[in-house]
Design a protein around this motif. Sequence first.
Motif, mmCIF file in Angstrom:
data_model
loop_
_atom_site.group_PDB
_atom_site.id
_atom_site.type_symbol
_atom_site.label_atom_id
_atom_site.label_comp_id
_atom_site.label_asym_id
_atom_site.label_seq_id
_atom_site.Cartn_x
_atom_site.Cartn_y
_atom_site.Cartn_z
ATOM 1 N N LEU A 1 0.827 -1.145 0.030
ATOM 2 C CA LEU A 1 -0.110 -0.016 -0.126
ATOM 3 C C LEU A 1 0.788 1.336 -0.172
ATOM 4 C CD1 LEU A 1 -3.135 -0.754 2.228
ATOM 5 C CD2 LEU A 1 -3.111 1.050 0.476
ATOM 6 N N MET A 2 2.087 1.414 0.762
ATOM 7 C CA MET A 2 2.835 2.516 0.956
ATOM 8 C C MET A 2 3.709 2.503 -0.249
ATOM 9 S SD MET A 2 3.660 2.344 4.886
ATOM 10 C CE MET A 2 4.509 4.073 5.144
ATOM 11 N N SER A 3 4.021 1.583 -0.993
ATOM 12 C CA SER A 3 4.633 1.504 -2.131
ATOM 13 C C SER A 3 3.832 1.986 -3.495
ATOM 14 C CB SER A 3 5.254 0.176 -2.511
ATOM 15 O OG SER A 3 6.279 -0.163 -1.551
ATOM 16 N N LEU A 4 2.487 1.679 -3.344
ATOM 17 C CA LEU A 4 1.826 2.351 -4.472
ATOM 18 C C LEU A 4 1.340 3.789 -4.005
ATOM 19 C CD1 LEU A 4 -0.800 -0.500 -4.733
ATOM 20 C CD2 LEU A 4 0.731 0.199 -6.303
ATOM 21 N N ALA A 5 1.121 4.242 -2.771
ATOM 22 C CA ALA A 5 1.032 5.535 -2.569
ATOM 23 C C ALA A 5 2.283 6.347 -2.969
ATOM 24 C CB ALA A 5 0.850 5.745 -0.961
ATOM 25 N N ALA A 6 3.474 5.847 -2.812
ATOM 26 C CA ALA A 6 4.738 6.681 -3.232
ATOM 27 C C ALA A 6 4.289 6.803 -4.890
ATOM 28 C CB ALA A 6 5.898 5.741 -2.820
ATOM 29 N N VAL A 7 4.222 5.802 -5.601
ATOM 30 C CA VAL A 7 4.312 6.041 -7.127
ATOM 31 C C VAL A 7 2.955 6.729 -7.654
ATOM 32 C CG1 VAL A 7 3.395 4.510 -9.084
ATOM 33 C CG2 VAL A 7 4.954 3.704 -7.389
ATOM 34 N N ALA A 8 1.609 6.856 -6.721
ATOM 35 C CA ALA A 8 0.892 7.496 -7.128
ATOM 36 C C ALA A 8 0.923 9.228 -6.637
ATOM 37 C CB ALA A 8 -0.560 7.152 -6.351
ATOM 38 N N GLY A 9 1.813 9.434 -5.825
ATOM 39 C CA GLY A 9 2.147 10.804 -5.280
ATOM 40 C C GLY A 9 3.351 11.312 -6.305
ATOM 41 N N HIS A 10 3.851 10.381 -7.051
ATOM 42 C CA HIS A 10 4.936 10.801 -7.815
ATOM 43 C C HIS A 10 4.252 11.060 -9.223
ATOM 44 C CE1 HIS A 10 8.745 10.928 -9.889
ATOM 45 N NE2 HIS A 10 8.146 10.256 -10.919
ATOM 46 N N ASN A 11 3.176 10.290 -9.490
ATOM 47 C CA ASN A 11 2.562 10.298 -10.832
ATOM 48 C C ASN A 11 1.531 11.727 -10.709
ATOM 49 O OD1 ASN A 11 4.071 8.620 -12.132
ATOM 50 N ND2 ASN A 11 2.688 7.017 -11.450
ATOM 51 N N TRP A 12 1.005 11.746 -9.659
ATOM 52 C CA TRP A 12 -0.183 12.572 -9.437
ATOM 53 C C TRP A 12 -0.167 13.500 -8.219
ATOM 54 C CZ3 TRP A 12 -1.379 7.352 -10.226
ATOM 55 C CH2 TRP A 12 -1.828 7.201 -11.529
ATOM 56 N N PRO A 13 0.960 14.382 -8.202
ATOM 57 C CA PRO A 13 1.430 15.383 -6.988
ATOM 58 C C PRO A 13 0.202 16.047 -6.355
ATOM 59 C CG PRO A 13 2.760 15.850 -8.781
ATOM 60 C CD PRO A 13 1.768 15.126 -9.261
ATOM 61 N N LEU A 14 -0.085 15.936 -5.199
ATOM 62 C CA LEU A 14 -1.400 16.524 -4.616
ATOM 63 C C LEU A 14 -0.965 18.306 -4.946
ATOM 64 C CD1 LEU A 14 -3.806 16.267 -2.986
ATOM 65 C CD2 LEU A 14 -2.343 16.709 -0.867
ATOM 66 N N ARG A 15 0.254 18.812 -4.921
ATOM 67 C CA ARG A 15 0.368 20.366 -5.219
ATOM 68 C C ARG A 15 -0.406 20.588 -6.163
ATOM 69 N NH1 ARG A 15 3.127 23.341 -8.206
ATOM 70 N NH2 ARG A 15 3.882 25.255 -7.247
ATOM 71 N N GLU A 16 -0.219 19.821 -7.516
ATOM 72 C CA GLU A 16 -0.902 20.071 -8.582
ATOM 73 C C GLU A 16 -2.358 20.360 -8.584
ATOM 74 O OE1 GLU A 16 0.731 17.799 -11.716
ATOM 75 O OE2 GLU A 16 2.759 18.507 -11.567
ATOM 76 N N ALA A 17 -2.953 19.301 -7.944
ATOM 77 C CA ALA A 17 -4.182 19.253 -7.755
ATOM 78 C C ALA A 17 -4.788 20.449 -6.977
ATOM 79 C CB ALA A 17 -4.529 17.901 -7.097
ATOM 80 N N LEU A 18 -4.270 20.666 -6.214
ATOM 81 C CA LEU A 18 -4.693 21.783 -5.066
ATOM 82 C C LEU A 18 -4.340 23.374 -5.598
ATOM 83 C CD1 LEU A 18 -3.642 20.361 -1.619
ATOM 84 C CD2 LEU A 18 -5.932 20.195 -2.945
ATOM 85 N N ILE A 19 -3.397 23.423 -5.952
ATOM 86 C CA ILE A 19 -2.921 24.969 -6.434
ATOM 87 C C ILE A 19 -2.308 25.031 -7.835
ATOM 88 C CG2 ILE A 19 -2.626 25.678 -4.186
ATOM 89 C CD1 ILE A 19 0.388 25.392 -4.901
#
Length: 74
Positions: free
Chosen positions: A41-59
């Motif tokens: 789960l944490m590995s998938l979260a790292a990949v998802a965070g790399h591909n779809w950064p939260l910063r881009e979604a928010l600002i």
Amino acid sequence: MNVLCNLSVTAGITTFLWDTAKGYLLAVLGWKWGGMALAVLMSLAAVAGHNWPLREALIGCICHQGEEVIWPSK
């Protein structure tokens, strides 16, 4: 790859090493804290965070020319 193309080989290698270390660290912590399921789960979260950064979604994101880009753009 973006850093390698836009900056330099040294910056590209440094970015690759940091990204790899981040994924490895999350997998190891997941394994220690909760076994295989949490490690995956944490590995998938790292990949998802790399591909779809939260910063881009928010600002939004800044493209390499310095112009503001609203994300996602359609």
